[in-house]
Design an enzyme around this catalytic site. Structure first.
Site, PDB file in Angstrom:
ATOM      1  N   HIS A 116     -23.045  66.052  14.213  1.00  0.00           N
ATOM      2  CA  HIS A 116     -21.868  66.718  14.211  1.00  0.00           C
ATOM      3  C   HIS A 116     -21.770  67.337  13.013  1.00  0.00           C
ATOM      4  O   HIS A 116     -21.270  68.418  12.752  1.00  0.00           O
ATOM      5  CB  HIS A 116     -20.713  65.696  14.147  1.00  0.00           C
ATOM      6  CG  HIS A 116     -20.197  65.302  15.625  1.00  0.00           C
ATOM      7  ND1 HIS A 116     -19.765  66.084  16.594  1.00  0.00           N
ATOM      8  CD2 HIS A 116     -19.919  63.922  15.908  1.00  0.00           C
ATOM      9  CE1 HIS A 116     -19.229  65.546  17.473  1.00  0.00           C
ATOM     10  NE2 HIS A 116     -19.404  64.052  17.134  1.00  0.00           N
ATOM     11  N   GLU A 121     -19.107  66.914  21.479  1.00  0.00           N
ATOM     12  CA  GLU A 121     -19.570  65.551  21.802  1.00  0.00           C
ATOM     13  C   GLU A 121     -20.759  65.774  22.577  1.00  0.00           C
ATOM     14  O   GLU A 121     -21.895  65.007  22.095  1.00  0.00           O
ATOM     15  CB  GLU A 121     -18.472  64.862  22.296  1.00  0.00           C
ATOM     16  CG  GLU A 121     -17.123  64.478  21.801  1.00  0.00           C
ATOM     17  CD  GLU A 121     -17.763  63.524  20.316  1.00  0.00           C
ATOM     18  OE1 GLU A 121     -18.540  62.796  20.566  1.00  0.00           O
ATOM     19  OE2 GLU A 121     -16.725  63.571  19.363  1.00  0.00           O
ATOM     20  N   HIS A 158     -25.873  60.587  16.406  1.00  0.00           N
ATOM     21  CA  HIS A 158     -25.092  61.389  17.115  1.00  0.00           C
ATOM     22  C   HIS A 158     -23.838  62.014  15.956  1.00  0.00           C
ATOM     23  O   HIS A 158     -23.514  63.223  15.959  1.00  0.00           O
ATOM     24  CB  HIS A 158     -24.051  60.550  18.050  1.00  0.00           C
ATOM     25  CG  HIS A 158     -22.725  61.198  18.544  1.00  0.00           C
ATOM     26  ND1 HIS A 158     -22.890  62.020  19.703  1.00  0.00           N
ATOM     27  CD2 HIS A 158     -21.451  61.273  18.062  1.00  0.00           C
ATOM     28  CE1 HIS A 158     -21.517  62.289  19.910  1.00  0.00           C
ATOM     29  NE2 HIS A 158     -20.670  62.055  18.715  1.00  0.00           N
ATOM     30  N   GLU A 159     -23.548  60.997  15.024  1.00  0.00           N
ATOM     31  CA  GLU A 159     -22.803  61.556  13.891  1.00  0.00           C
ATOM     32  C   GLU A 159     -23.289  62.529  12.990  1.00  0.00           C
ATOM     33  O   GLU A 159     -22.542  63.367  12.535  1.00  0.00           O
ATOM     34  CB  GLU A 159     -22.178  60.263  13.079  1.00  0.00           C
ATOM     35  CG  GLU A 159     -21.471  59.335  14.101  1.00  0.00           C
ATOM     36  CD  GLU A 159     -20.207  59.808  14.841  1.00  0.00           C
ATOM     37  OE1 GLU A 159     -19.801  60.995  14.375  1.00  0.00           O
ATOM     38  OE2 GLU A 159     -19.869  59.356  15.537  1.00  0.00           O
TER      39      GLU A 159
END
Length: 258
Positions: free
Chosen positions: A128, A180, A124-125
């Protein structure tokens, strides 16, 4: 005034329009190299203020997951080498900054209970960063605050000067719900392609939901609800499982253990 902003929007669309990994159109006003520098400086400051966990087992564990995921990650932001730091902090949190800077708090180990769940967090990070969410966030902030100086600098060698010193710290602001959700889907694909079980991403958010008021504050105001995230992940799961099965068949079986 309305005509001015229409004109500004058209100029920005043609000169600074990018597409995220999911195909979403973005406005990014800052060069990748400048965003990477901002992220690097912000990371240096965080390392100087937050205790670093130097234990070999935690660092080997986290870096093992990151390394397997980066093998299947396509990054076009100009990151030469990713840096991973484990911070000694009981907050269940993790983050990534432009420039390929990843921070994982030791408190995350109590929520991400296995390698697959932590892979969901880290994927997920990474999402980003490769989706340029930091750049988009800084750019949107400047537009919404009415910074018309951007027009005066378009076409010059640097744009970051027009954004002011606040842009350096803007990379640390919370992401939007849209960012997100997009990072969730990008991370789901990354973890599946690298041989981590994507189904554990759902279990991760069940664990996070169980924290209740114990969640980090930023999760409460800018993130989708746990129920929404779980629903979106489940909707994307058939594709992720196909990628996961292909990865397993090709021999991708990450041996990362805490």
């Amino acid at each position: 005034m309305k005509r001015f902003y229409t004109f500004l929007s058209i100029i920005l669309f043609f000169l600074q329009c990018n597409t995220s990994p999911t195909g979403r159109r973005q406005i990014t006003l800052v060069d990748d190299s400048e965003m990477n520098e901002m992220g690097t400086q912000a990371f240096l400051e965080m390392k100087s203020k937050t205790p670093i966990d130097t234990r070999s087992n935690t660092n080997t564990y986290v870096k093992c997951i990151v390394e397997h995921q980066l093998v299947v990650t396509t990054d076009t932001t100009g990151v030469d080498q990713w840096e991973v730091i484990v911070f000694r902090d009981n907050t269940p949190n993790a983050f990534a900054l432009p420039g390929g800077k990843i921070g994982v708090y030791t408190g995350m180990f109590s929520v991400a209970k296995n390698k697959d769940q932590l892979a969901a967090v880290i994927g997920h990070e990474i999402g980003h960063v490769i989706a340029r969410h930091g750049n988009e966030r800084v750019s949107q902030n400047q537009l919404t605050t009415g910074s018309v100086k951007i027009l005066e600098t378009l076409g010059k060698p640097t744009v970051a000067g027009a954004l002011g010193m606040g842009a350096k710290f803007g990379v640390l602001l919370p992401f939007s719900r849209q960012h997100e959700s997009e990072a969730d889907l990008i991370g789901l694909e990354i973890m599946a392609k690298s041989g981590f079980d994507p189904r554990e991403s759902v279990n991760l958010w069940k664990n996070m939901s169980a924290l209740g008021s114990g969640k980090p504050n930023e999760l409460l105001s800018t993130h989708p609800s746990d129920e929404t995230r779980i629903r979106q992940l489940n909707e994307a799961m058939p594709k992720a499982m196909a990628l996961y099965e292909t990865a397993i068949q090709s021999g991708k079986k990450p041996n990362c253990n805490l």
